[in-house]
Design an enzyme around this catalytic site. Sequence first.
Site, PDB file in Angstrom:
ATOM      1  N   LYS A 193       8.720-114.564 -41.525  1.00 59.95           N
ATOM      2  CA  LYS A 193       8.351-112.663 -41.554  1.00 59.95           C
ATOM      3  C   LYS A 193       6.961-112.668 -40.979  1.00 59.95           C
ATOM      4  O   LYS A 193       6.220-112.838 -41.452  1.00 59.95           O
ATOM      5  CB  LYS A 193       8.603-111.996 -42.240  1.00 59.95           C
ATOM      6  CG  LYS A 193       8.948-110.698 -41.614  1.00 59.95           C
ATOM      7  CD  LYS A 193       9.357-109.810 -42.768  1.00 59.95           C
ATOM      8  CE  LYS A 193       9.268-108.659 -42.724  1.00 59.95           C
ATOM      9  NZ  LYS A 193       9.652-107.793 -43.743  1.00 59.95           N
ATOM     10  N   LYS A 250      11.603-113.965 -37.535  1.00 56.46           N
ATOM     11  CA  LYS A 250      11.681-112.970 -36.540  1.00 56.46           C
ATOM     12  C   LYS A 250       9.486-112.265 -36.572  1.00 56.46           C
ATOM     13  O   LYS A 250       8.866-112.820 -37.312  1.00 56.46           O
ATOM     14  CB  LYS A 250      12.052-111.914 -37.518  1.00 56.46           C
ATOM     15  CG  LYS A 250      11.075-111.361 -38.723  1.00 56.46           C
ATOM     16  CD  LYS A 250      12.060-110.292 -39.116  1.00 56.46           C
ATOM     17  CE  LYS A 250      11.961-108.675 -39.503  1.00 56.46           C
ATOM     18  NZ  LYS A 250      12.521-107.515 -40.109  1.00 56.46           N
TER      19      LYS A 250
HETATM   20 ZN   LIG Z   1       9.840-105.703 -47.577  1.00 56.41          ZN
END
Ligand SMILES: [Zn+2]
Length: 326
Positions: A193, A250
């Site tokens: 992420k 992502k």
């Molecule tokens: Zn979070």
Amino acid sequence: MRLGRIQQNRPLLENILTEAGLRREQLIMPLIIYEGRKINQNDMIPAAVPDCEDDIFRFIYNGLEAGIRSFILFGVPNTRDSKGSGASNTQGIVQRSARRIRDEFGARVLIITDVCICQYNESGHCGITNYNNKYVQNDATLRLLSKIAVSHAESGADIVSPSSMMDGQVYRIRRSLNENDFKNVKIMPFSAKHSSNLYAPFRALAFTNALKRRPYIDKSSYQLSYCNQREALREIVADINEGADIVMVKPTMTYLDLLPMIRDNIGDFPIALQLVSGEFAMIKAAAERKWIDESEWMVQSIASAKRAGADKVITYASLDIARYLS
Ligand SMILES: [Zn+2]
């Protein structure tokens, strides 16, 4: 050699998606569920649902009808506290919603739940912070994340998705799930992420009132830098070794180069990609100005995710994409 067919006919959107190898069951639809009926309206992303049985069910019925089976739940509670303790409350927004969905739809749906505390604490950070909200305390956060994951499993989650990027989160959650007889509950961590402003529309939705004065939260000490490829791979491999069942990257559109590298290193281990709120909002905004064709851009973005090697795609455009395919 001439490839004239490419210029001659614009294929149907369905054909593009089919050629890219996308099937409807590979789509995951996000639902951002608001406690109480008051929704922070935001037309940048269409996933906000009031905490009301009819509304949640309507969302899921629409998805099922279009051929989507998997739904990922994010909760936005009414209140926050310093430790984000509401996140593990068995009567919390995600726990309650998961139980309702399971009661109504049974095994027809796959329930995935976001496991984090940033929607529940006052700092907006993904971990428990020290007294001045400056530093996130990794190990203290792991205990809470495990508790949240177990409470989601008790409420019917099939897959828990820790998104806080704490080191060791998958291992600790796997251990707690096993100790509580949830060996069958799978883990899909937000493994790579990246720290990115592309989450801004989601934050505008999820970080209501309490955090209005702090619209920017610097998460770069635990989320990934987008300058470093190998760091993403290290996170992915660590999550697999800790017991992840699916790994995730992502955002998507500016990170596709990571996929072949990751695939080369992890073989056929399943990878999910999330097209995040900012990516969705950019397409929407440009289309609104008639600068681009919205449907085609949505389809291109999903097709590119598939082409790069994604096995699952989480997107706010799930419903439209599934309908093109049906
Ligand atoms: Zn979070």
